[in-house]
Design an enzyme around this catalytic site. Structure first.
Site, PDB file in Angstrom:
ATOM      1  N   GLU A  49       0.858  -1.184   0.000  1.00  0.00           N
ATOM      2  CA  GLU A  49       0.000   0.000   0.000  1.00  0.00           C
ATOM      3  C   GLU A  49       0.890   1.227   0.000  1.00  0.00           C
ATOM      4  OE1 GLU A  49      -3.210   2.262   2.928  1.00  0.00           O
ATOM      5  OE2 GLU A  49      -2.641   0.183   3.345  1.00  0.00           O
ATOM      6  N   ASP A  60      -5.136   9.242   9.669  1.00  0.00           N
ATOM      7  CA  ASP A  60      -3.765   8.869  10.004  1.00  0.00           C
ATOM      8  C   ASP A  60      -3.301   9.524  11.292  1.00  0.00           C
ATOM      9  OD1 ASP A  60      -3.004   7.181   7.758  1.00  0.00           O
ATOM     10  OD2 ASP A  60      -3.356   8.965   6.553  1.00  0.00           O
TER      11      ASP A  60
END
Length: 273
Positions: A49, A60
């Site tokens: 990824e 995140d």
């Protein structure tokens, strides 16, 4: 046939699980990103990824957010990332990297700014196999999913522990490639333990979809991989890798790549026990 579909068909027939490391494109630089992708696949990763740096990351934690900031301050652009991957695919026309899927984690803001058709066309010609768009609600994903499928790209969507079950079913039905199951509520980051209810949640989700289910967020050790391998079709490891990159940013590229490769090899060993 899309490389993601081929991978999971093969692994399912063999009774095996996938390991999917995450790295940020351009952190610390794009040549290192290319070297890392090659090394990770050579050391046992089944899929990689690639995070597309964005100034306002949605889900995140600080480790990955800071990696995005480092890449952006160096002037990394989407066109540079796609060119790096395109060159890498061309340079590795044979071997394990040829068949290893690459998936981008990308904000819909970037796709919209680029233009959906252009983004998808550039992604597929670069050698990308799927995209994860964490800030795109399922209610607004139908058009992107349809267009991505036309380009033979997979649109992977996220389900979290707090997603209502009716909505989880809706997300699973509008997802292609695999379902990304978020192990914990909150942002990405390393964690010491795995929630005890995770196995039950994933078992329920399996009754709602035939797609592979990959678990991410908080997986940071071979012990975590070993614990979750019986539950998931694939395991995604991000912050633990990105942190190691940040700690090693002033060291030689060869040394950094080997260290990350050693760690990924350790994680893949957790799949075998």
């Amino acid at each position: 046939m899309n490389r993601i579909d081929v991978l999971f068909n093969r692994l399912r027939s063999e009774g095996r699980r996938a390991l999917m490391p995450f790295i940020t494109a351009g952190d610390p630089d794009l040549p290192t990103t290319a070297a890392l992708i090659t090394e990770l696949v050579a050391r046992g990763a089944h899929m990689v990824e690639v995070g597309i740096p964005y100034s306002d990351p949605i889900a995140d934690g600080p480790v990955i957010a800071e990696s995005y900031h480092r890449a952006l301050t160096k002037g990394i652009k989407l066109s540079h990332i796609f060119q790096t991957i395109r060159t890498l695919r061309a340079e590795t026309a044979t071997g394990t990297l040829t068949v290893a899927p690459l998936v981008t984690m990308v904000s819909y803001s970037i796709i919209h700014k680029q233009g959906v058709d252009r983004y998808l066309r550039d992604a597929v010609t670069a050698g990308i196999d799927g995209l994860i768009v964490p800030d795109l609600p399922v209610e607004e994903s139908e058009s992107l999913c349809r267009k991505a499928t036309a380009f033979d790209l997979r649109l992977i969507q996220l389900i979290t522990p707090t997603t209502p079950r009716t909505r989880a079913v809706q997300i699973a039905r509008s997802t292609t490639g695999f379902v990304y199951y978020v192990s914990v509520a909150g942002i990405t980051g390393e964690r010491k333990s795995i929630p005890p209810e995770l196995a039950e949640n994933v078992a329920w989700l399996r009754t709602q979809t035939d797609l592979p289910i990959c678990i991410g967020f908080g997986i940071s050790s071979a012990d975590h991989v070993k614990e979750l391998a019986p539950v998931a079709d694939g395991l995604i490891v991000g912050s633990a890798i990105v942190r190691r990159l940040a700690d090693a940013e002033n060291r030689h590229r060869t040394e950094i790549v080997k260290e990350i490769g050693d760690f990924v090899a350790e994680l893949t060993n957790g799949l075998k026990t």
